[in-house]
Design a protein around this motif. Sequence first.
Motif, PDB file in Angstrom:
ATOM      1  N   SER A  13       0.834  -1.212   0.000  1.00  0.00           N
ATOM      2  CA  SER A  13       0.000   0.000   0.000  1.00  0.00           C
ATOM      3  C   SER A  13       0.863   1.255   0.000  1.00  0.00           C
ATOM      4  CB  SER A  13      -0.922   0.014   1.219  1.00  0.00           C
ATOM      5  OG  SER A  13      -1.798  -1.076   1.167  1.00  0.00           O
ATOM      6  N   ALA A  14       1.952   1.221   0.794  1.00  0.00           N
ATOM      7  CA  ALA A  14       2.860   2.373   0.849  1.00  0.00           C
ATOM      8  C   ALA A  14       3.533   2.595  -0.501  1.00  0.00           C
ATOM      9  CB  ALA A  14       3.909   2.156   1.939  1.00  0.00           C
ATOM     10  N   GLN A  15       3.952   1.499  -1.157  1.00  0.00           N
ATOM     11  CA  GLN A  15       4.585   1.606  -2.472  1.00  0.00           C
ATOM     12  C   GLN A  15       3.626   2.223  -3.485  1.00  0.00           C
ATOM     13  OE1 GLN A  15       5.930  -2.320  -3.466  1.00  0.00           O
ATOM     14  NE2 GLN A  15       7.695  -2.237  -2.104  1.00  0.00           N
ATOM     15  N   GLN A  16       2.352   1.789  -3.442  1.00  0.00           N
ATOM     16  CA  GLN A  16       1.361   2.325  -4.380  1.00  0.00           C
ATOM     17  C   GLN A  16       1.072   3.794  -4.095  1.00  0.00           C
ATOM     18  OE1 GLN A  16      -2.115  -0.164  -4.499  1.00  0.00           O
ATOM     19  NE2 GLN A  16      -1.014  -1.896  -5.354  1.00  0.00           N
ATOM     20  N   ALA A  17       1.026   4.149  -2.797  1.00  0.00           N
ATOM     21  CA  ALA A  17       0.742   5.539  -2.427  1.00  0.00           C
ATOM     22  C   ALA A  17       1.819   6.483  -2.951  1.00  0.00           C
ATOM     23  CB  ALA A  17       0.628   5.663  -0.906  1.00  0.00           C
ATOM     24  N   VAL A  18       3.063   6.004  -3.018  1.00  0.00           N
ATOM     25  CA  VAL A  18       4.150   6.822  -3.560  1.00  0.00           C
ATOM     26  C   VAL A  18       4.264   6.640  -5.069  1.00  0.00           C
ATOM     27  CG1 VAL A  18       6.661   7.143  -3.558  1.00  0.00           C
ATOM     28  CG2 VAL A  18       5.456   6.768  -1.402  1.00  0.00           C
ATOM     29  N   GLY A  19       4.106   5.388  -5.534  1.00  0.00           N
ATOM     30  CA  GLY A  19       4.359   5.044  -6.935  1.00  0.00           C
ATOM     31  C   GLY A  19       3.402   5.679  -7.928  1.00  0.00           C
ATOM     32  N   PHE A  20       2.101   5.630  -7.646  1.00  0.00           N
ATOM     33  CA  PHE A  20       1.131   6.132  -8.622  1.00  0.00           C
ATOM     34  C   PHE A  20       1.194   7.656  -8.794  1.00  0.00           C
ATOM     35  CE2 PHE A  20      -1.006   1.966  -7.931  1.00  0.00           C
ATOM     36  CZ  PHE A  20      -0.861   1.521  -9.232  1.00  0.00           C
ATOM     37  N   PRO A  21       1.269   8.447  -7.692  1.00  0.00           N
ATOM     38  CA  PRO A  21       1.434   9.895  -7.903  1.00  0.00           C
ATOM     39  C   PRO A  21       2.726  10.240  -8.643  1.00  0.00           C
ATOM     40  CG  PRO A  21       0.718   9.459  -5.655  1.00  0.00           C
ATOM     41  CD  PRO A  21       1.049   8.133  -6.269  1.00  0.00           C
ATOM     42  N   SER A  22       3.814   9.497  -8.336  1.00  0.00           N
ATOM     43  CA  SER A  22       5.086   9.756  -9.034  1.00  0.00           C
ATOM     44  C   SER A  22       4.962   9.440 -10.517  1.00  0.00           C
ATOM     45  CB  SER A  22       6.210   8.897  -8.430  1.00  0.00           C
ATOM     46  OG  SER A  22       6.372   9.186  -7.076  1.00  0.00           O
ATOM     47  N   LEU A  23       4.319   8.298 -10.824  1.00  0.00           N
ATOM     48  CA  LEU A  23       4.099   7.913 -12.227  1.00  0.00           C
ATOM     49  C   LEU A  23       3.288   8.978 -12.948  1.00  0.00           C
ATOM     50  CD1 LEU A  23       4.346   5.624 -14.416  1.00  0.00           C
ATOM     51  CD2 LEU A  23       2.148   4.774 -13.567  1.00  0.00           C
ATOM     52  N   PHE A  24       2.227   9.441 -12.300  1.00  0.00           N
ATOM     53  CA  PHE A  24       1.361  10.467 -12.877  1.00  0.00           C
ATOM     54  C   PHE A  24       2.143  11.741 -13.187  1.00  0.00           C
ATOM     55  CE2 PHE A  24      -1.419  14.139 -12.388  1.00  0.00           C
ATOM     56  CZ  PHE A  24      -2.438  13.835 -13.273  1.00  0.00           C
ATOM     57  N   LEU A  25       2.885  12.245 -12.195  1.00  0.00           N
ATOM     58  CA  LEU A  25       3.623  13.504 -12.374  1.00  0.00           C
ATOM     59  C   LEU A  25       4.702  13.389 -13.435  1.00  0.00           C
ATOM     60  CD1 LEU A  25       3.950  14.644  -8.651  1.00  0.00           C
ATOM     61  CD2 LEU A  25       2.559  15.708 -10.432  1.00  0.00           C
ATOM     62  N   LEU A  26       5.416  12.261 -13.453  1.00  0.00           N
ATOM     63  CA  LEU A  26       6.488  12.087 -14.442  1.00  0.00           C
ATOM     64  C   LEU A  26       5.937  11.997 -15.866  1.00  0.00           C
ATOM     65  CD1 LEU A  26       8.827   9.648 -12.494  1.00  0.00           C
ATOM     66  CD2 LEU A  26       9.402  11.964 -13.247  1.00  0.00           C
ATOM     67  N   ILE A  27       4.783  11.351 -16.029  1.00  0.00           N
ATOM     68  CA  ILE A  27       4.198  11.253 -17.379  1.00  0.00           C
ATOM     69  C   ILE A  27       3.670  12.613 -17.840  1.00  0.00           C
ATOM     70  CG2 ILE A  27       2.338  10.220 -18.754  1.00  0.00           C
ATOM     71  CD1 ILE A  27       2.782   7.640 -17.147  1.00  0.00           C
ATOM     72  N   VAL A  28       3.026  13.357 -16.934  1.00  0.00           N
ATOM     73  CA  VAL A  28       2.582  14.715 -17.293  1.00  0.00           C
ATOM     74  C   VAL A  28       3.792  15.556 -17.703  1.00  0.00           C
ATOM     75  CG1 VAL A  28       1.583  16.854 -16.408  1.00  0.00           C
ATOM     76  CG2 VAL A  28       0.485  14.690 -15.879  1.00  0.00           C
ATOM     77  N   LEU A  29       4.850  15.484 -16.894  1.00  0.00           N
ATOM     78  CA  LEU A  29       6.074  16.241 -17.199  1.00  0.00           C
ATOM     79  C   LEU A  29       6.667  15.800 -18.534  1.00  0.00           C
ATOM     80  CD1 LEU A  29       8.228  18.263 -16.113  1.00  0.00           C
ATOM     81  CD2 LEU A  29       9.406  16.289 -15.139  1.00  0.00           C
ATOM     82  N   GLY A  30       6.695  14.482 -18.784  1.00  0.00           N
ATOM     83  CA  GLY A  30       7.232  13.961 -20.038  1.00  0.00           C
ATOM     84  C   GLY A  30       6.397  14.346 -21.245  1.00  0.00           C
ATOM     85  N   SER A  31       5.086  14.524 -21.046  1.00  0.00           N
ATOM     86  CA  SER A  31       4.227  14.974 -22.150  1.00  0.00           C
ATOM     87  C   SER A  31       4.468  16.449 -22.464  1.00  0.00           C
ATOM     88  CB  SER A  31       2.751  14.756 -21.802  1.00  0.00           C
ATOM     89  OG  SER A  31       2.484  13.385 -21.645  1.00  0.00           O
ATOM     90  N   LEU A  32       4.740  17.227 -21.412  1.00  0.00           N
ATOM     91  CA  LEU A  32       4.994  18.654 -21.610  1.00  0.00           C
ATOM     92  C   LEU A  32       6.400  18.908 -22.160  1.00  0.00           C
ATOM     93  CD1 LEU A  32       3.382  20.049 -18.351  1.00  0.00           C
ATOM     94  CD2 LEU A  32       2.618  20.521 -20.675  1.00  0.00           C
ATOM     95  N   MET A  33       7.378  18.142 -21.656  1.00  0.00           N
ATOM     96  CA  MET A  33       8.772  18.280 -22.108  1.00  0.00           C
ATOM     97  C   MET A  33       9.260  16.901 -22.527  1.00  0.00           C
ATOM     98  SD  MET A  33      10.410  20.830 -19.281  1.00  0.00           S
ATOM     99  CE  MET A  33      10.100  19.725 -17.929  1.00  0.00           C
ATOM    100  N   PRO A  34       9.288  16.617 -23.822  1.00  0.00           N
ATOM    101  CA  PRO A  34       9.581  15.246 -24.279  1.00  0.00           C
ATOM    102  C   PRO A  34      11.031  14.819 -24.083  1.00  0.00           C
ATOM    103  CG  PRO A  34       8.704  16.636 -26.060  1.00  0.00           C
ATOM    104  CD  PRO A  34       9.005  17.523 -24.914  1.00  0.00           C
ATOM    105  N   VAL A  35      11.474  14.869 -22.819  1.00  0.00           N
ATOM    106  CA  VAL A  35      12.817  14.374 -22.492  1.00  0.00           C
ATOM    107  C   VAL A  35      12.732  13.217 -21.505  1.00  0.00           C
ATOM    108  CG1 VAL A  35      14.075  16.496 -23.005  1.00  0.00           C
ATOM    109  CG2 VAL A  35      13.057  16.206 -20.751  1.00  0.00           C
ATOM    110  N   VAL A  36      11.572  13.088 -20.835  1.00  0.00           N
ATOM    111  CA  VAL A  36      11.363  11.989 -19.887  1.00  0.00           C
ATOM    112  C   VAL A  36      10.884  10.776 -20.681  1.00  0.00           C
ATOM    113  CG1 VAL A  36      10.054  11.227 -17.866  1.00  0.00           C
ATOM    114  CG2 VAL A  36      10.765  13.620 -18.054  1.00  0.00           C
ATOM    115  N   PRO A  37      11.529   9.600 -20.514  1.00  0.00           N
ATOM    116  CA  PRO A  37      11.103   8.401 -21.272  1.00  0.00           C
ATOM    117  C   PRO A  37       9.814   7.817 -20.702  1.00  0.00           C
ATOM    118  CG  PRO A  37      12.909   7.837 -19.800  1.00  0.00           C
ATOM    119  CD  PRO A  37      12.675   9.323 -19.636  1.00  0.00           C
ATOM    120  N   THR A  38       8.687   8.400 -21.065  1.00  0.00           N
ATOM    121  CA  THR A  38       7.406   8.022 -20.456  1.00  0.00           C
ATOM    122  C   THR A  38       7.001   6.585 -20.781  1.00  0.00           C
ATOM    123  OG1 THR A  38       6.315   9.096 -22.329  1.00  0.00           O
ATOM    124  CG2 THR A  38       6.495  10.372 -20.302  1.00  0.00           C
ATOM    125  N   GLY A  39       7.314   6.118 -21.994  1.00  0.00           N
ATOM    126  CA  GLY A  39       6.985   4.733 -22.348  1.00  0.00           C
ATOM    127  C   GLY A  39       7.678   3.750 -21.441  1.00  0.00           C
TER     128      GLY A  39
END
Length: 200
Positions: A13-39
């Motif tokens: 549960s702790a891993q998911q609580a940290v993992g999903f928000p991090s995944l969300f933020l990194l993908i949003v950031l990668g969509s805005l600035m295509p330098v993060v390997p979102t795939g």
Amino acid sequence: MLAAAASESASESAQQAVGFPSLFLLIVLGSLMPVVPTGALVSSAAVVGFHHKAPFTLLLVFCVAAFAAFLGDVALYWLGRRGVRSRNGSLWLRDRAPEQRLASAQRGLEQHGIAVLVVSRLVPAGRIPVMLACLLSQMHLRVFIRGDIPACLAWAGLYQAIGILGGSLFPEPWQGVALAVGLTVAISAGPSAWRRLRRP
């Protein structure tokens, strides 16, 4: 026995609580600035979700990835529309867009409409030229959103499938993550490497 099970459940549960928000933020950031390997991020999260075998984890990975990619795309397009409407904005965009790829994207839009958005999300480095073509053709934000929803769903599904494949082939999550990242890097780098090889 019960204490160990409870401890494992709390850890997941702790891993998911940290993992999903991090995944969300990194993908949003990668969509805005295509330098993060979102795939690669989506594939890696899918590997970990596959090995956890927790109910609905893979569904959550898919939903978070698709929604984050969609939000990032819409925010970038909205910002692009504001830029195009500014003085000399479209000239500035034309100067910075790769001419051949932009022309190809514009032809695709004329012939196939918003279906090109779906394909552009799946083709490495295809999203930005198509988005620029949409901006320069003054496509309304509503129309862009209509094409971007299936594009983001298809993109999340493809990279999640790569992650599930990697997770199913190896007993340890890190091995699956390594394979998934390798595959996504190969998919991303393949077209540009092919173009370089073909260049005289």
